[in-house]
Design an enzyme around this catalytic site. Structure first.
Site, PDB file in Angstrom:
ATOM      1  N   ASP A 160       0.906  -1.253   0.069  1.00 39.49           N
ATOM      2  CA  ASP A 160      -0.057   0.084  -0.146  1.00 39.49           C
ATOM      3  C   ASP A 160       0.984   1.083  -0.014  1.00 39.49           C
ATOM      4  OD1 ASP A 160       1.003   0.647   2.523  1.00 39.49           O
ATOM      5  OD2 ASP A 160      -1.090   0.606   3.415  1.00 39.49           O
ATOM      6  N   CYS A 171       3.290  -2.968   4.007  1.00 39.59           N
ATOM      7  CA  CYS A 171       2.349  -1.725   4.511  1.00 39.59           C
ATOM      8  C   CYS A 171       3.126  -0.903   5.335  1.00 39.59           C
ATOM      9  CB  CYS A 171       0.984  -2.216   4.801  1.00 39.59           C
ATOM     10  SG  CYS A 171       0.783  -3.015   6.275  1.00 39.59           S
ATOM     11  N   HIS A 177      11.007 -23.271   9.679  1.00 42.58           N
ATOM     12  CA  HIS A 177       9.989 -23.692  10.319  1.00 42.58           C
ATOM     13  C   HIS A 177       8.654 -23.543   9.704  1.00 42.58           C
ATOM     14  CE1 HIS A 177      12.282 -23.683  14.555  1.00 42.58           C
ATOM     15  NE2 HIS A 177      13.031 -24.120  13.592  1.00 42.58           N
ATOM     16  N   HIS A 221       8.653 -29.942  11.440  1.00 41.16           N
ATOM     17  CA  HIS A 221       7.955 -28.699  10.783  1.00 41.16           C
ATOM     18  C   HIS A 221       6.966 -28.963   9.821  1.00 41.16           C
ATOM     19  CE1 HIS A 221      10.742 -26.668  13.424  1.00 41.16           C
ATOM     20  NE2 HIS A 221      11.598 -27.107  13.006  1.00 41.16           N
TER      21      HIS A 221
HETATM   22  C1  RB5 Z   1      -2.128   2.903   6.156  1.00 47.85           C
HETATM   23  O1  RB5 Z   1      -2.269   3.952   6.793  1.00 47.85           O
HETATM   24  C2  RB5 Z   1      -1.649   2.077   7.536  1.00 47.85           C
HETATM   25  O2  RB5 Z   1      -2.895   1.478   8.117  1.00 47.85           O
HETATM   26  C3  RB5 Z   1      -1.271   0.545   6.665  1.00 47.85           C
HETATM   27  O3  RB5 Z   1      -0.229   0.951   5.916  1.00 47.85           O
HETATM   28  C4  RB5 Z   1      -0.682  -0.571   7.625  1.00 47.85           C
HETATM   29  O4  RB5 Z   1       0.238   0.000   8.588  1.00 47.85           O
HETATM   30  C5  RB5 Z   1      -1.850  -1.203   8.281  1.00 47.85           C
HETATM   31  O5  RB5 Z   1      -1.718  -2.347   8.949  1.00 47.85           O
END
Ligand code: RB5
Length: 142
Positions: free
Chosen positions: A8, A65, A98, A133
């Protein structure tokens, strides 16, 4: 090896660094976006990368993210995905040894680039240990 990457906006810059590193290593990369720091929803990118792995378009996936948490949760909702959220090289080695992790998640707001690339290397270069595992991974898949 072919690796699908996705992020993201919070993981975009880190995803771009990971991509450069993979290309330098001669690894084929499928980039599923996002392509800027404009706000997007991480579940869509986690799912897209996970689907590329379970559909066999990529051998493994790497997602980023802000924290790595949301996108790893989303990826792990896809059957057959074992996505390990890693903040250290030790975690990356262990999630391969694992858990036979087929996806790696990292946080662009948590992990610096140097550490993230070392984590990426460990994720790529470490083999699954099998044995006891394998039994545990089979239980996850059940
Ligand atoms: C986006 O602001 C943020 O919530 C996302 O990148 C992430 O950290 C979510 O877990």
């Amino acid at each position: 090896m072919k690796i699908a990457v996705a992020s993201d906006h919070g993981g975009y810059k880190l995803k771009e660094e990971v991509k450069k590193y993979l290309v330098l290593r001669g690894i084929k990369v499928i980039d599923l976006g996002t392509n800027s720091e404009e706000s997007v929803d991480y579940p869509e990118y986690g799912r897209a990368c996970a689907r590329a792995v379970v559909d066999g378009e990529a051998d493994r996936g790497i997602v980023c993210c802000g924290t790595g948490i949301g996108i790893s949760i989303a990826a792990n909702k896809v059957r057959g995905i074992r996505c390990g959220l890693c903040t250290s090289v030790e975690m990356a080695k262990l999630t391969r040894q694992h858990n036979d992790a087929n996806m790696l998640a990292m946080g662009g707001r948590i992990t610096d680039v140097k550490t993230a690339l070392a984590i990426t290397a460990a994720f790529i270069d470490t083999e699954f240990e099998g044995g006891r595992h394998q039994r545990r991974v089979d239980k996850i898949e059940e």
